[in-house]
Design a protein around this motif. Structure first.
Motif, short mmCIF file in Angstrom:
data_model
loop_
_atom_site.label_atom_id
_atom_site.label_comp_id
_atom_site.label_asym_id
_atom_site.label_seq_id
_atom_site.Cartn_x
_atom_site.Cartn_y
_atom_site.Cartn_z
N ILE A 115 1.93 -10.58 -8.23
CA ILE A 115 1.53 -10.61 -9.64
C ILE A 115 1.50 -9.20 -10.22
N MET A 116 1.13 -8.24 -9.39
CA MET A 116 0.98 -6.85 -9.85
C MET A 116 2.32 -6.24 -10.25
N TRP A 117 3.36 -6.50 -9.42
CA TRP A 117 4.66 -5.86 -9.65
C TRP A 117 5.66 -6.86 -10.22
N THR A 118 6.67 -6.33 -10.91
CA THR A 118 7.68 -7.20 -11.53
C THR A 118 9.03 -7.09 -10.83
N ASN A 119 9.12 -6.30 -9.76
CA ASN A 119 10.39 -6.21 -9.03
C ASN A 119 10.12 -6.19 -7.53
N TYR A 120 11.13 -6.60 -6.78
CA TYR A 120 10.97 -6.74 -5.33
C TYR A 120 10.74 -5.39 -4.64
N THR A 121 11.37 -4.34 -5.14
CA THR A 121 11.29 -3.05 -4.47
C THR A 121 9.85 -2.56 -4.38
N MET A 122 9.15 -2.51 -5.51
CA MET A 122 7.77 -2.03 -5.50
C MET A 122 6.86 -2.96 -4.72
N ALA A 123 7.14 -4.26 -4.79
CA ALA A 123 6.32 -5.22 -4.04
C ALA A 123 6.45 -4.99 -2.55
N HIS A 124 7.67 -4.79 -2.06
CA HIS A 124 7.86 -4.58 -0.63
C HIS A 124 7.36 -3.21 -0.18
N TYR A 125 7.45 -2.21 -1.06
CA TYR A 125 6.84 -0.92 -0.74
C TYR A 125 5.33 -1.09 -0.51
N SER A 126 4.68 -1.83 -1.40
CA SER A 126 3.24 -2.04 -1.28
C SER A 126 2.89 -2.80 -0.01
N SER A 127 3.67 -3.84 0.28
CA SER A 127 3.41 -4.64 1.48
C SER A 127 3.59 -3.83 2.75
N THR A 128 4.69 -3.06 2.83
CA THR A 128 4.96 -2.25 4.02
C THR A 128 3.93 -1.15 4.19
N GLY A 129 3.57 -0.50 3.08
CA GLY A 129 2.55 0.54 3.14
C GLY A 129 1.22 0.01 3.62
N SER A 130 0.87 -1.19 3.20
CA SER A 130 -0.38 -1.80 3.63
C SER A 130 -0.36 -2.07 5.14
N PHE A 131 0.78 -2.54 5.63
CA PHE A 131 0.91 -2.83 7.06
C PHE A 131 0.66 -1.57 7.89
N LEU A 132 1.23 -0.44 7.49
CA LEU A 132 1.06 0.79 8.24
C LEU A 132 -0.40 1.25 8.20
N ALA A 133 -1.04 1.11 7.03
CA ALA A 133 -2.45 1.51 6.92
C ALA A 133 -3.34 0.65 7.82
N LEU A 134 -3.07 -0.63 7.87
CA LEU A 134 -3.87 -1.52 8.71
C LEU A 134 -3.70 -1.18 10.19
N ILE A 135 -2.47 -0.91 10.59
CA ILE A 135 -2.20 -0.54 11.98
C ILE A 135 -2.98 0.71 12.38
N LEU A 136 -2.97 1.70 11.49
CA LEU A 136 -3.56 2.99 11.83
C LEU A 136 -5.08 3.00 11.74
N LEU A 137 -5.65 2.23 10.80
CA LEU A 137 -7.07 2.37 10.51
C LEU A 137 -7.95 1.23 11.01
N SER A 138 -7.36 0.16 11.51
CA SER A 138 -8.19 -1.00 11.85
C SER A 138 -8.59 -1.03 13.32
N GLY A 139 -8.33 0.04 14.07
CA GLY A 139 -8.70 0.05 15.48
C GLY A 139 -7.73 -0.68 16.36
N CYS A 140 -6.52 -0.89 15.87
CA CYS A 140 -5.52 -1.61 16.66
C CYS A 140 -4.92 -0.72 17.74
N ILE A 141 -4.46 0.47 17.37
CA ILE A 141 -3.81 1.34 18.35
C ILE A 141 -4.76 2.39 18.92
N TRP A 142 -5.94 2.54 18.30
CA TRP A 142 -6.93 3.49 18.82
C TRP A 142 -8.31 3.06 18.36
N PRO A 143 -9.33 3.15 19.22
CA PRO A 143 -10.68 2.71 18.83
C PRO A 143 -11.18 3.43 17.59
#
Length: 694
Positions: free
Chosen positions: A600-628
């Motif tokens: 809903i926020m974005w009107t094109n696929y490029t920005m939407a996928h940038y947001s989705s991919t960026g969120s995935f990396l942040a979750l991996i790094l900050l949620s205690g998945c790869i390091w406590p």
């Protein structure tokens, strides 16, 4: 009494940035007539129609449609009273011919039998492609004919068509115009049509000529020809354009020649008459929400199931991700090389020298124990390469040829015997010589730590065997610290076991968000979103129908994750597997709602996928998945706790490895967090849709 009007526009002004699209534009469309709207490409015809149907709004001015302002209770817009065909095809590519007509028929309140009857009629009238052909596999002309049929299927009171005959052959255009003349005369239907073909509007009851944000004239075609003494409408339009140019060049000092013609549609008179019009509110056809909603479910389901690339991605991608995790993560490193510098026994006769241990009932004697330590040195630890000089081996480490180096001193066995038999009298030189000196390449920390652990346990294993051969208690080889059976979990858990609970939740969150990220964007870009809104479908109905369809994919993802992790990989849950399933599904549902927010926020696929991919990396790094998370700074740790996956991951570990139930705080706090984030994303999605639609 003035004739009832279907559409009235007064003093309309519309800007796009600094560009003025309409400058005091007026238009009047009578009921039961055909109104042809003509103008050069880019003059604002499509924008005008979108304002009439309530998709866009004038900056100032007034518009009445079927007795009221678009969107008001008195108007027939949005709703089934109007049939709207935009300039774009505005059909889902996964629609079949039949599917498109059934969708628009159902959201406008028609029953399936009635749709079937009208489909047969329009198939013959418009020469529609076969009923089972997908829109994305049709030619441009075929798509336009299906789009036209979808607009007319429910026999609306007002039919708004934006260039419906572009690309069609002349005979078919004649058939379409003959049908429009018939329905206006026999069924009092109003048609507002734009076209590239000026001459085809000769059969319209009135035509409006637009240029430079103004309506140059509104007259019946024959009256225009007579008044301007022209043989064709194109010639008439050219004269009007020249008249407008002359007016502009005089800076509006003189009145427009168009107004001097004595046209019967003087805008001042029209505006005065508008006050006397009796706007009769249309009798709205009632379409049940259930019928609209089931039509949306069918449309979204077909759209997903027929998009084979997306279907393969949604089902195959999680299998690949989990399979790669199971195969690649947590296994012992292979192919490592370790250098050996043995000043005690050289290369141990290439393995034939295993060292000696004997007990003469007074004391225990050692000989070449370095060879015993190196004998049957499993390649699962590292492959041995012998060197004569410690500096040469160290140089090999520096060049990346070795992962480490073991050094045995010349009197290793004798010094070890002294350390064991009479440690209190041992010299520092003896203690140093009794050590196996290990130099590791810690540039790759995980490899270095792996070798360190393996070599340590290898030494303890050999030392226990030596104690048995000496007829001593093997416990003498134990270090003065002992790790007992863990309270929770197992002492032999590897890194994959640490990752698994967090990875399960992050994976399903990101899979769900990636699936839903493009859903709303697709509807908007294909035009079916606005077209459905015009027909009376509500935005919350569209969102809810997408949520239900996409939730089925979350169930599939949850099932695959459970099977792959617990049945195939063999992960054992000490707690309730039902709690694990529910938490996994809720996390997927949370990711689904997050994807809708992005869509809903974005009107094109490029920005939407940038947001989705960026969120995935942040979750991996900050949620205690790869390091406590205990290893992160305090401020960053609190940010981590606020993420939707961190505390639920801790809850998942509690269920799987500790056997906690939902009544435990460590578990139920994770459920609360994921439900809270889901509700937050849902509210943001609802508000975002309303804001975008306003």
């Amino acid at each position: 009494m003035v004739q009832q009007k279907a559409v009235i526009v007064r003093n309309a002004i519309k800007r796009y940035g600094k560009n003025l699209v309409f400058d005091g534009l007026n238009m009047t469309v009578s009921r039961g007539s055909i109104y042809g709207l003509l103008g050069a490409s880019g003059c604002g015809k499509t924008t005008l129609l979108s304002c009439v149907v309530g998709i866009r709004y004038f900056d100032s001015g007034e518009v009445w449609v079927l007795g009221g302002n678009p969107g008001s209770k008195g108007s027939g817009i949005p709703g089934p009273q109007v049939g709207y065909m935009p300039q774009e095809i505005s059909l889902v590519g996964e629609f079949t011919t039949s599917g498109a007509l059934y969708y628009f028929g159902r959201i406008n309140g028609l029953g399936d039998k009635e749709i079937e009857t009208r489909q047969r009629f329009f198939s013959e009238l418009l020469q529609l492609p076969p009923a089972n052909r997908l829109v994305k596999n049709m030619s441009g002309g075929q798509q336009r004919r299906v789009s036209l049929a979808a607009a007319m299927i429910h026999k609306p009171e007002l039919l708004i068509l934006d260039e419906p005959t572009v690309g069609l052959d002349p005979i078919l255009r004649e058939n379409i115009w003959a049908y429009m003349i018939q329905i206006t005369q026999e069924e009092d239907i109003t048609v507002l049509i734009t076209t590239h073909y000026i001459e085809e509007t000769k059969d319209a009851n009135k035509i409006g000529l637009m240029r430079c944000g103004k309506m140059l004239a509104e007259l019946a075609p024959q009256k225009l020809l007579e008044q301007f003494q022209c043989s064709s409408l194109e010639e008439t339009f050219l004269k009007l354009c020249k008249a407008q140019d002359n007016t502009v060049s005089l800076n509006d000092v003189q009145e427009s020649k168009v107004e001097d013609t004595g046209s019967d549609v003087s805008y001042q008179n029209q505006y005065e008459q508008a006050a006397t019009l009796e706007y009769k509110s249309v009798s709205k056809r009632q379409v049940s929400r259930f019928k609209r909603f089931t039509a949306l479910l069918a449309k979204n389901g077909n759209q997903f199931l027929r998009f084979y690339g997306g279907l393969v991605y949604a089902i195959l991608f999680p299998i690949i991700q989990i399979s790669v995790f199971i195969i690649a993560i947590g296994k012992d490193p292979k192919g490592l090389k370790i250098g050996v510098v043995n000043n005690e026994a050289g290369n141990c006769d290439y393995g034939s020298n295993c060292g000696n241990v004997w007990n003469d009932e007074i004391t225990c004697h050692f000989n070449n124990l370095s060879c015993r330590f190196l004998h049957d040195f499993s390649d699962s630890i590292a492959t041995q390469e012998y060197y004569d000089d410690i500096y040469e081996a160290n140089y090999a480490i520096q060049n990346g040829k070795l992962n480490g180096l073991m050094y045995f001193s010349q009197n290793f066995s004798e010094s070890l015997q002294i350390r064991m038999e009479d440690a209190t009298m041992a010299k520092d030189s003896d203690l140093l010589a009794s050590q196996i000196q290990v130099f590791l390449d810690m540039g790759d920390m995980q490899i270095g730590l792996h070798l360190q652990k393996k070599l340590f346990y290898r030494f303890l294993e050999i030392y226990e065997d030596i104690m048995r051969d000496c007829k001593y208690s093997p416990k003498l080889a134990d270090p003065p610290i002992r790790f007992k059976k863990p309270v929770y979990g197992s002492i032999d858990l590897n890194y994959a076991d640490f990752l698994a609970p967090s990875y399960m939740l992050i994976l399903i969150f990101c899979l769900a968000s990636s699936v839903s990220t493009s859903v709303i964007i697709t509807d908007r870009l294909e035009g079916v979103w606005n077209r459905s809104i015009v027909q009376g479908v509500r935005t919350n109905e569209i969102l809810l129908s997408h949520i239900i369809i996409q939730s089925i994919i979350i169930v599939v993802h949850t099932t695959m994750i459970m099977l792959l992790y617990f049945s195939i990989w063999g992960l054992e849950s000490k707690g309730s597997i039902f709690d694990v399933i529910i938490l996994t599904f809720l996390m997927g549902f949370c990711g689904l709602m997050y994807g809708f927010v992005i869509s809903i926020m974005w009107t094109n696929y490029t920005m939407a996928h940038y947001s989705s991919t960026g969120s995935f990396l942040a979750l991996i790094l900050l949620s205690g998945c790869i390091w406590p998370i205990e290893g992160t700074p305090k401020v960053l740790r609190w940010i981590s706790y606020m993420l939707p996956t961190t505390l639920p991951s801790i809850s998942m570990r509690g269920i799987i490895y500790k056997g906690y139930s939902v009544s435990e705080e460590q578990v139920y706090i994770g459920f609360i967090i994921v439900i809270g984030w889901t509700l937050f994303f849902f509210i943001v999605a609802i508000l975002g849709i309303r804001w975008k639609s306003s």
